[in-house]
Scaffold this motif. Structure first.
Motif, short mmCIF file in Angstrom:
data_model
loop_
_atom_site.label_atom_id
_atom_site.label_comp_id
_atom_site.label_asym_id
_atom_site.label_seq_id
_atom_site.Cartn_x
_atom_site.Cartn_y
_atom_site.Cartn_z
N VAL A 20 21.12 14.85 3.03
CA VAL A 20 19.71 14.33 3.55
C VAL A 20 18.60 13.91 2.48
O VAL A 20 18.71 12.55 2.56
CB VAL A 20 19.26 15.61 4.37
N LEU A 21 18.42 14.61 1.31
CA LEU A 21 17.77 13.91 0.50
C LEU A 21 17.97 12.25 -0.19
O LEU A 21 16.74 11.36 -0.52
CB LEU A 21 17.31 14.25 -0.50
N GLU A 22 19.37 12.52 -1.06
CA GLU A 22 19.71 11.43 -1.08
C GLU A 22 19.89 10.31 -0.17
O GLU A 22 19.37 9.02 -0.78
CB GLU A 22 21.37 11.77 -1.69
N THR A 23 20.65 10.91 0.83
CA THR A 23 20.70 9.22 2.28
C THR A 23 19.31 8.68 2.57
O THR A 23 18.13 7.08 2.32
CB THR A 23 21.17 9.82 3.47
N LEU A 24 17.78 9.50 1.94
CA LEU A 24 16.84 8.98 2.52
C LEU A 24 15.96 7.89 0.99
O LEU A 24 15.71 7.07 1.34
CB LEU A 24 15.47 10.37 2.59
N THR A 25 16.42 8.52 -0.40
CA THR A 25 16.07 7.73 -0.89
C THR A 25 16.58 6.36 -1.22
O THR A 25 16.36 5.49 -1.18
CB THR A 25 16.31 8.39 -2.36
N GLN A 26 17.99 6.40 -0.46
CA GLN A 26 18.57 4.99 -0.77
C GLN A 26 18.06 4.45 0.66
O GLN A 26 18.56 3.35 -0.11
CB GLN A 26 20.27 5.57 -0.99
N SER A 27 18.87 4.86 1.55
CA SER A 27 18.33 3.96 2.96
C SER A 27 16.90 3.61 3.38
O SER A 27 16.15 2.89 3.85
CB SER A 27 18.59 4.21 4.08
N ARG A 28 15.92 4.63 2.81
CA ARG A 28 14.06 4.59 2.61
C ARG A 28 13.67 4.01 4.70
O ARG A 28 13.31 3.19 4.62
CB ARG A 28 13.59 3.54 2.23
N SER A 48 8.49 5.46 0.49
CA SER A 48 8.22 5.23 1.40
C SER A 48 6.28 5.67 2.04
O SER A 48 5.96 5.17 3.16
CB SER A 48 9.21 5.11 2.86
N TYR A 49 6.80 7.16 2.03
CA TYR A 49 5.45 7.32 2.43
C TYR A 49 4.31 6.65 1.30
O TYR A 49 3.75 6.47 1.78
CB TYR A 49 5.48 9.23 1.97
N ASN A 50 4.72 6.29 0.32
CA ASN A 50 3.27 6.08 -0.70
C ASN A 50 2.27 4.98 0.54
O ASN A 50 1.68 4.72 0.61
CB ASN A 50 3.59 6.51 -2.10
N GLU A 51 3.72 3.90 0.70
CA GLU A 51 3.37 2.63 0.76
C GLU A 51 2.79 2.85 2.62
O GLU A 51 2.22 1.83 2.39
CB GLU A 51 4.67 1.66 1.64
N THR A 52 2.87 3.64 3.00
CA THR A 52 2.42 4.36 3.96
C THR A 52 0.66 4.00 4.20
O THR A 52 -0.14 4.48 4.89
CB THR A 52 3.32 5.27 5.21
N MET A 56 -2.50 1.95 5.43
CA MET A 56 -3.39 3.23 6.32
C MET A 56 -4.32 2.76 5.45
O MET A 56 -5.76 2.67 6.13
CB MET A 56 -3.15 4.31 6.84
N ALA A 57 -5.07 2.80 4.12
CA ALA A 57 -5.94 2.79 3.28
C ALA A 57 -6.48 1.44 3.62
O ALA A 57 -7.79 1.75 4.21
CB ALA A 57 -5.72 3.14 2.25
N LEU A 58 -5.77 0.53 4.04
CA LEU A 58 -6.31 -0.45 3.42
C LEU A 58 -6.77 -1.28 4.98
O LEU A 58 -7.84 -2.14 5.95
CB LEU A 58 -5.07 -1.37 3.59
N LEU A 59 -5.85 -0.45 6.27
CA LEU A 59 -5.79 -1.13 7.80
C LEU A 59 -7.53 -0.41 8.06
O LEU A 59 -8.29 -0.70 8.92
CB LEU A 59 -4.89 -0.44 8.78
N LYS A 60 -7.52 1.11 7.49
CA LYS A 60 -8.92 1.66 7.95
C LYS A 60 -10.27 0.88 7.17
O LYS A 60 -10.88 1.00 7.38
CB LYS A 60 -9.48 2.74 6.66
N ILE A 61 -10.01 0.35 6.01
CA ILE A 61 -11.08 -0.82 5.38
C ILE A 61 -11.30 -1.52 5.81
O ILE A 61 -12.26 -1.82 5.82
CB ILE A 61 -10.43 -1.15 3.42
#
Length: 89
Positions: A20-28, A48-52, A56-61
């Motif tokens: 599952v972790l490998e698939t998450l990393t590859q497929s995003r 993907s989490y970091n991008e999210t 969200m920080a930009l939207l808050k600004i």
């Protein structure tokens, strides 16, 4: 977005965690984990989490800026830059 192929029971996660972790990393693509047929969690890769979080920080600004605009808390750019220059000195 349609994530119907990305829904797995918690027993699948327990039995296939490394895969599952490998698939998450590859497929995003996020993976929805269910328990007793009910969605309980969403797993996603770190990138993907970091991008999210950045989005969200930009939207808050932007939301804060819009609120200031609506409340009339604005100043001409020249004034703001002049104050910034004075603070540096």
């Amino acid at each position: 977005m349609n994530y119907t192929n990305q829904i797995k029971p918690i027993s699948y996660l327990k039995a296939n965690a490394a895969e599952v972790l490998e698939t998450l990393t590859q497929s995003r693509e996020p993976l929805i984990i269910t328990q007793n047929g009910e969605a309980k969690a969403v797993l996603q890769d770190v990138a993907s989490y970091n991008e999210t979080q950045e989005t969200m920080a930009l939207l808050k600004i932007l939301a804060l800026g819009n609120r200031d605009l609506e409340e009339g808390k604005i100043a001409p750019a020249n004034d703001v830059f002049a104050r910034a220059r004075n603070i540096k000195e």
